[in-house]
Design an enzyme around this catalytic site. Structure first.
Site: not given
Length: 307
Positions: A24, A103, A226
């Site tokens: 997100a 999530c 990431r």
């Protein structure tokens, strides 16, 4: 480039084994296209609310915009009502629908969405079935469990496979951890071993360039999140410096978005792209920039060693 690590199948689609994770605020259409250019075998949109689709939310439509390079394409949905997922499956135009069951953020889990679905495998199964019954290829992204020490992944994976999931991505952390600590590689590997004859189990969590080769030995595919923010070339073998990566990214942002959004995203990403001498001054220039041209000039100065 997306097939340099080989391929695997998600339903009827053959895709590259190194996948860009949905994140997100980061995996917009521009960043996804950037990663495809560097070899990502599949890209997934930021998570999209099935309720937003139901009520024709304008921001939701923006999140679902797809690049022509996304073949196959994948949109990630979140929610907790099978009927809403069924409605969305009829109305979105993509090849693969991924259901977010991982999530960990309270604003998502407090509504019964995301990783909170791990607590209710029957509901999770019903959601997947609602999508699969529409003839759509559906996958699930989840975690080891909700609370630390209570491994719910096995039960959930079994349920969503019964519901019709064509692949399941497991992040090796509990929702309670969010992104702290280390991903539990061994627990995800055990799930992969158990279900390897049913559907592909995709590894997520702490995958980067240093462990990519080993991960691909143990799993049919991996999902990188990431690590791709600082090194979007991680998907392939192309050697590209941070300035060139930034320039490519700027061009793609400008292609799809207005200048204000482009500048904001540059501020967000350049924290990850650049390091070493002159980086503090570069970041200061980027953070104070109000135009794309100012950012480009700052990159030129950095590359020439003038900062």
């Amino acid at each position: 480039m997306g097939f340099m690590h080989g391929t695997f199948d998600i339903g009827r689609y053959s895709v590259g084994r190194v996948i860009l994770a949905p994140m997100a605020g980061y995996t917009d259409i521009a960043f996804r296209e950037l990663c495809i250019g560097f070899g990502a075998g599949l890209t997934v949109t930021e998570m999209v609310s099935v309720r937003g689709i139901k009520y024709n939310n304008r921001a939701t439509e923006e999140l679902m915009r797809l690049s022509p390079l996304e073949t196959p394409s994948c949109i990630q949905l979140f929610g907790n009502t099978p009927d809403d997922f069924s409605y969305a499956a009829d109305r979105i135009d993509c090849d693969i629908i991924d259901v977010n069951m991982g999530c960990p953020m309270p604003k998502i889990t407090n509504n019964g969405d995301g990783s909170s679905l791990m607590k209710n495998p029957e509901l999770a199964k019903s959601i997947v079935r609602a999508v699969a019954d529409k003839g759509r290829t559906v996958t699930v992204k989840t975690r080891l469990g909700f609370d630390m020490g209570y491994n719910l992944a096995d039960e959930l994976v079994c349920a969503v496979i019964e519901g019709g999931a064509s692949a399941v991505t497991v992040h090796g952390r509990y929702a309670a951890q969010r992104y702290a600590g280390e991903s539990d590689y061994c627990s995800v590997k055990e799930i992969c071993r158990k279900y390897k004859n049913s559907v592909p189990i995709i590894l997520s969590g702490d995958v980067d360039r240093s462990n990519l080769a080993k991960s691909l030995e143990d799993f049919p595919a991996v999902m990188i999140g990431r690590a791709a923010l600082s090194d979007p070339t991680v998907f392939g073998c192309e050697s590209v410096g941070p300035a060139d990566i930034a320039r490519r990214h700027i061009e793609l942002l400008a292609k799809y978005f207005d200048e204000r959004y482009t500048v904001i995203q540059c501020r967000k990403f350049f924290v990850h792209y650049f390091n070493g001498r002159g980086v503090k001054k570069l970041r200061a220039l980027v953070n104070s920039a109000t135009s794309v041209d100012e950012i480009k000039r700052a990159i030129d100065c950095y590359e020439m060693g003038a900062l």
